[in-house]
Write a protein that holds these residues in place. Structure first.
Motif, short mmCIF file in Angstrom:
data_model
loop_
_atom_site.label_atom_id
_atom_site.label_comp_id
_atom_site.label_asym_id
_atom_site.label_seq_id
_atom_site.Cartn_x
_atom_site.Cartn_y
_atom_site.Cartn_z
N THR A 76 0.76 -1.28 0.15
CA THR A 76 -0.04 0.09 0.09
C THR A 76 0.71 1.16 -0.07
N PHE A 77 1.83 1.38 0.92
CA PHE A 77 3.00 2.46 0.78
C PHE A 77 3.30 2.59 -0.50
N GLY A 78 3.94 1.71 -1.12
CA GLY A 78 4.48 1.77 -2.57
C GLY A 78 3.46 2.40 -3.58
N CYS A 79 2.07 1.78 -3.53
CA CYS A 79 1.06 2.38 -4.46
C CYS A 79 0.65 3.87 -4.10
N VAL A 80 0.54 4.16 -2.82
CA VAL A 80 0.52 5.47 -2.48
C VAL A 80 1.64 6.54 -2.83
N ARG A 81 2.87 5.98 -2.87
CA ARG A 81 4.11 6.73 -3.23
C ARG A 81 3.99 6.94 -4.71
N LEU A 82 3.65 5.91 -5.43
CA LEU A 82 3.53 6.01 -7.13
C LEU A 82 2.35 6.76 -7.39
N ALA A 83 1.26 6.82 -6.66
CA ALA A 83 0.19 7.73 -6.79
C ALA A 83 0.46 9.24 -6.86
N TRP A 84 1.03 9.58 -5.77
CA TRP A 84 1.31 10.75 -5.29
C TRP A 84 2.57 11.17 -6.44
N ASN A 85 3.57 10.56 -6.83
CA ASN A 85 4.73 11.07 -7.64
C ASN A 85 4.12 11.10 -9.26
N ALA A 104 0.07 5.52 5.18
CA ALA A 104 -1.30 5.16 4.39
C ALA A 104 -2.43 5.73 5.46
N HIS A 105 -3.50 6.53 4.86
CA HIS A 105 -4.48 7.10 5.62
C HIS A 105 -5.87 6.29 4.98
N TYR A 106 -6.49 5.89 6.21
CA TYR A 106 -7.51 5.19 6.08
C TYR A 106 -8.59 5.94 6.82
N THR A 107 -9.77 6.28 5.85
CA THR A 107 -10.96 6.76 6.61
C THR A 107 -11.99 5.77 7.01
N GLN A 143 -2.29 16.00 -1.66
CA GLN A 143 -1.86 16.71 -2.56
C GLN A 143 -2.30 17.96 -3.22
N HIS A 144 -3.70 17.70 -3.32
CA HIS A 144 -4.53 19.19 -3.71
C HIS A 144 -4.38 19.98 -2.58
N THR A 145 -4.67 19.65 -1.31
CA THR A 145 -4.52 20.62 -0.16
C THR A 145 -3.26 21.28 -0.30
N ALA A 146 -1.80 20.42 -0.61
CA ALA A 146 -0.51 20.92 -0.48
C ALA A 146 -0.35 22.02 -1.46
N GLN A 175 -6.94 9.14 -0.56
CA GLN A 175 -6.63 10.55 0.24
C GLN A 175 -5.33 11.01 0.00
N THR A 176 -4.34 10.23 -0.52
CA THR A 176 -2.83 11.00 -0.93
C THR A 176 -3.16 11.86 -2.34
#
Length: 273
Positions: free
Chosen positions: A28-37, A116-119, A90-93, A85-86
């Motif tokens: 999940t961390f890897g996917c979050v990082r990939l989505a962000w980048n 990883a942020h879970y709602t 990023q939109h907020t950033a 969430q990521t």
């Protein structure tokens, strides 16, 4: 009738995932990082090549399209919530950047802290046990707060994180009643942030510059900053910190760190003088 205001807080504790759970979180961390980048690359190109800002709707559509490709189909194997969430973060950033409240967002590295942020749709707490989407069984956490019952908590978000040293943590973000202000002291203090001394107060007190700041010992630095900031806010109603460019002080990181710590210290709420 008095109106009770709420504030957001988070309870952080150690976590001990099983090998299977750790594997899921690491993916999940890897996917979050990939989505962000990849989203950051798209935003950068849209803005600097075409002068266009990117909306949340556009980033969501791009993520959906990526999941449908053969190359990135693995993005669908993890919970979609941390990926969404990521993109929100990023939109907020970028909003903070354009409002000149923060620097330009940077790419995420695999060597830094991972999270990883879970709602609420992606976790649940039952009988004092935390279960996270896509993992088997409850996630073991070291809960040590006698004043808060994990079984009755109703967090809005759960953040699973892994530090570079391999330690795992879980943070429970939730809304709580606004804490009562500390009793007024009738005292004001100014802080002169320096290099030889970490800080000198208008009362004449000198706070030594700890050597662990130079050695970049993260936990020792954080402990020092919390203890220093809470001591200051308990002693004075008003704290004045000079506003200097850190780069002009031989890049002394202590200045900005203390300023940040004082601003974030939850006990800093006081009655106005």
């Amino acid at each position: 009738m008095c109106k009770v205001s709420n504030t957001r807080t988070a309870y952080k504790c150690r976590a001990y995932p099983t090998p299977e759970q750790a594997a899921v979180f690491n993916r999940t961390f890897g996917c979050v990082r990939l989505a962000w980048n990849k989203t950051l690359t798209d935003r950068h190109a849209a803005f600097f090549q075409h002068g266009q800002k990117t909306s949340c709707k556009q980033t969501d559509a791009a993520l959906t399209a990526r999941k449908q490709t053969e190359e990135l189909a693995f993005l669908s194997e993890v919970s979609s919530v941390p990926l969404q969430q990521t993109l929100r973060h990023q939109h907020t950033a970028f909003g903070n950047f354009f409002a000149e409240r923060a620097r330009y967002p940077r790419f995420k590295s695999r060597t830094g802290r991972q999270s990883a942020h879970y709602t609420r749709s992606a976790f649940r707490i039952k009988d004092g046990q935390l279960r996270v989407a896509k993992t088997d069984g409850p996630l073991r956490v070291a809960w040590s707060r006698p004043d808060v019952d994990l079984a009755t908590m109703d967090p809005t978000m759960v953040i699973v994180s892994r530090e570079p040293d391999g330690r795992w943590f879980v943070s429970f973000a939730m809304e709580v009643d606004q804490p009562d202000p500390l009793p007024a002291t009738g005292h004001e203090v100014g802080i002169d942030l320096g290099i030889k001394d970490f800080a000198v107060t208008s009362d004449g007190d000198r706070i030594a510059n700890p050597r662990h700041l130079e050695r970049k010992a993260r936990n020792a630095r954080r402990d020092f900053l919390h203890k220093t900031s809470i001591t200051l806010v308990r002693q004075a109603d008003t704290i004045v910190v000079e506003d200097l460019a850190v780069a002009n002080m031989l890049r002394n990181r202590g200045s900005s760190l203390l300023r940040s710590a004082v601003k974030q210290e939850p006990h800093a709420a006081r009655h106005p003088p």
